[in-house]
Design a protein around this motif. Structure first.
Motif, mmCIF file in Angstrom:
data_model
loop_
_atom_site.group_PDB
_atom_site.id
_atom_site.type_symbol
_atom_site.label_atom_id
_atom_site.label_comp_id
_atom_site.label_asym_id
_atom_site.label_seq_id
_atom_site.Cartn_x
_atom_site.Cartn_y
_atom_site.Cartn_z
ATOM 1 N N UNK A 20 9.004 -34.332 -27.457
ATOM 2 C CA UNK A 20 7.588 -34.628 -27.642
ATOM 3 C C UNK A 20 7.120 -34.256 -29.045
ATOM 4 N N UNK A 21 7.608 -33.126 -29.574
ATOM 5 C CA UNK A 21 7.183 -32.700 -30.909
ATOM 6 C C UNK A 21 7.548 -33.747 -31.951
ATOM 7 N N UNK A 22 8.732 -34.324 -31.830
ATOM 8 C CA UNK A 22 9.168 -35.305 -32.824
ATOM 9 C C UNK A 22 8.522 -36.663 -32.594
ATOM 10 N N UNK A 23 8.223 -37.014 -31.348
ATOM 11 C CA UNK A 23 7.471 -38.235 -31.063
ATOM 12 C C UNK A 23 6.066 -38.128 -31.666
ATOM 13 N N UNK A 24 5.427 -36.974 -31.476
ATOM 14 C CA UNK A 24 4.085 -36.721 -32.023
ATOM 15 C C UNK A 24 4.119 -36.789 -33.549
ATOM 16 N N UNK A 25 5.154 -36.197 -34.141
ATOM 17 C CA UNK A 25 5.320 -36.249 -35.589
ATOM 18 C C UNK A 25 5.370 -37.697 -36.068
ATOM 19 N N UNK A 26 6.121 -38.535 -35.369
ATOM 20 C CA UNK A 26 6.238 -39.949 -35.753
ATOM 21 C C UNK A 26 4.900 -40.663 -35.611
ATOM 22 N N UNK A 27 4.189 -40.413 -34.520
ATOM 23 C CA UNK A 27 2.900 -41.078 -34.305
ATOM 24 C C UNK A 27 1.875 -40.673 -35.361
ATOM 25 N N UNK A 80 0.319 -21.983 -29.932
ATOM 26 C CA UNK A 80 1.420 -22.211 -28.983
ATOM 27 C C UNK A 80 1.695 -23.715 -28.882
ATOM 28 N N UNK A 81 2.965 -24.092 -29.008
ATOM 29 C CA UNK A 81 3.291 -25.513 -29.015
ATOM 30 C C UNK A 81 2.818 -26.160 -30.301
ATOM 31 N N UNK A 82 3.057 -25.475 -31.407
ATOM 32 C CA UNK A 82 2.493 -25.880 -32.697
ATOM 33 C C UNK A 82 3.071 -27.180 -33.235
ATOM 34 N N UNK A 83 4.283 -27.526 -32.796
ATOM 35 C CA UNK A 83 4.868 -28.789 -33.224
ATOM 36 C C UNK A 83 5.421 -28.754 -34.635
ATOM 37 N N UNK A 84 5.761 -29.940 -35.131
ATOM 38 C CA UNK A 84 6.325 -30.083 -36.471
ATOM 39 C C UNK A 84 5.194 -30.111 -37.488
ATOM 40 N N UNK A 85 5.268 -29.302 -38.534
ATOM 41 C CA UNK A 85 4.173 -29.241 -39.504
ATOM 42 C C UNK A 85 3.870 -30.597 -40.130
ATOM 43 N N UNK A 102 -4.552 -14.964 -40.655
ATOM 44 C CA UNK A 102 -3.148 -14.843 -40.270
ATOM 45 C C UNK A 102 -2.842 -15.806 -39.119
ATOM 46 N N UNK A 103 -1.637 -16.358 -39.150
ATOM 47 C CA UNK A 103 -1.253 -17.369 -38.156
ATOM 48 C C UNK A 103 0.182 -17.136 -37.703
ATOM 49 N N UNK A 104 0.375 -17.178 -36.391
ATOM 50 C CA UNK A 104 1.723 -17.199 -35.820
ATOM 51 C C UNK A 104 1.885 -18.511 -35.067
ATOM 52 N N UNK A 105 2.863 -19.300 -35.493
ATOM 53 C CA UNK A 105 3.200 -20.553 -34.824
ATOM 54 C C UNK A 105 4.324 -20.302 -33.824
ATOM 55 N N UNK A 106 4.229 -20.954 -32.661
ATOM 56 C CA UNK A 106 5.267 -20.814 -31.633
ATOM 57 C C UNK A 106 5.609 -22.198 -31.090
ATOM 58 N N UNK A 107 6.900 -22.502 -31.030
ATOM 59 C CA UNK A 107 7.333 -23.754 -30.418
ATOM 60 C C UNK A 107 8.739 -23.547 -29.867
ATOM 61 N N UNK A 108 9.087 -24.375 -28.884
ATOM 62 C CA UNK A 108 10.447 -24.304 -28.335
ATOM 63 C C UNK A 108 11.356 -25.362 -28.940
ATOM 64 N N UNK A 109 10.804 -26.160 -29.866
ATOM 65 C CA UNK A 109 11.558 -27.234 -30.513
ATOM 66 C C UNK A 109 12.181 -26.686 -31.808
ATOM 67 N N UNK A 110 13.524 -26.636 -31.882
ATOM 68 C CA UNK A 110 14.176 -26.031 -33.054
ATOM 69 C C UNK A 110 13.796 -26.681 -34.381
ATOM 70 N N UNK A 111 13.649 -28.001 -34.393
ATOM 71 C CA UNK A 111 13.287 -28.687 -35.635
ATOM 72 C C UNK A 111 11.896 -28.249 -36.102
ATOM 73 N N UNK A 112 10.961 -28.132 -35.149
ATOM 74 C CA UNK A 112 9.606 -27.706 -35.490
ATOM 75 C C UNK A 112 9.613 -26.312 -36.105
#
Length: 270
Positions: A20-27, A80-85, A102-112
């Motif tokens: 989903x993270x990479x699909x969102x990135x493409x869209x 949480x679920x920050x996705x690909x920048x 200050x910001x902490x990004x969290x995602x389970x997608x390794x590429x993100x």
């Protein structure tokens, strides 16, 4: 199919399984996606016309929600679920308004996470970690989180476009309760979520498309989304479409049915 290779692809990532993270990135027009993601995104867009506008409206809501919190004194964020920048990341928005944010990004997608870590190199007030939202304590007690965020002060908890990936059997309200229980009064929650209240047939087709990815989607009704804010006081205008949550510029809106496809809201912890 020959797997694509790039310096920003972490070892072990299955580039043939769409995420989903990479699909969102493409869209959103990003470049950190693979052929399998692009193929699925095109099927997604065919099933749910206006998908690129839906993604854009969701991203615009994120920006307005972060600025809303900054204006109310929130200077630390847990995304949480920050996705690909992509353009308009939380740290860019928040630190432009308050350089000390200050910001902490969290995602389970390794590429993100890998790409987030690359762009955050040298930024001592922002970091990214790989974790799963099903493990709130692992996120909240992670050394990186504890180093950057002070849980004795208000935090902006961002759950933008992530809880529609949480099936009922995971206990979405319980997960949010576990995050909320650790937040100080004055903390805020920003959340957006796909719904089938409008265009149910198109949404059903989109859900079927995403069932072929590693991130199936579970749309919810307005009442179900409002229930996710239990314990928070919803700020005006409550849970509405992304386009209707405090728009400030023409780019925050849309004319077609895509404006109604994602609910969004912000709540404050009393």
């Amino acid at each position: 199919m020959v797997a694509e290779q790039s310096s920003w692809v972490p070892e072990g990532v299955n580039v043939d399984l769409p995420s989903a993270a990479r699909v969102y990135d493409y869209l959103l027009g990003g470049g950190h996606n693979f052929a399998a993601d692009r193929e699925l995104a095109e099927r997604f867009a065919a099933a749910l016309p206006g998908s690129r506008d839906i993604a854009r409206l969701n991203r615009a809501f994120l920006r307005r929600a972060v600025l809303f919190m900054v204006e109310r004194g929130v200077d630390q964020f847990l995304d949480i679920g920050s996705g690909i920048p992509t353009v308009g990341n939380v740290h860019e928005i928040a630190q432009a308004a308050n350089p000390d944010a200050r910001v902490v990004y969290v995602d389970n997608e390794p590429v993100a996470v890998a790409h987030s870590q690359l762009i955050l190199a040298g930024n001592g007030r922002a970091a990214a970690l790989q974790e799963d939202l099903r493990r709130p304590e692992a996120i909240l007690d992670h050394p990186t989180t504890r180093e950057l965020l002070d849980f004795d002060r208000p935090i902006g908890l961002l759950m933008v476009g992530v809880f529609h990936f949480v099936p009922d059997e995971w206990g979405p309200r319980d997960l949010l309760d576990r995050f909320r229980s650790r937040l100080a009064p004055g903390s805020h929650l920003a959340l957006s979520h796909f719904t089938a209240d409008t265009r149910p047939d198109e949404m059903a087709a989109m859900v079927e498309v995403m069932s072929r990815s590693k991130d199936p989607i579970h749309p919810r009704s307005r009442a179900e989304v409002e229930a996710l804010f239990t314990g928070f006081d919803l700020v005006e205008p409550g849970v509405v479409s992304t386009a209707d949550w405090r728009p400030v510029s023409p780019g925050d809106g849309a004319e077609g049915p895509e404006r109604e496809q994602i609910y969004a809201g912000v709540g404050r912890l009393p």
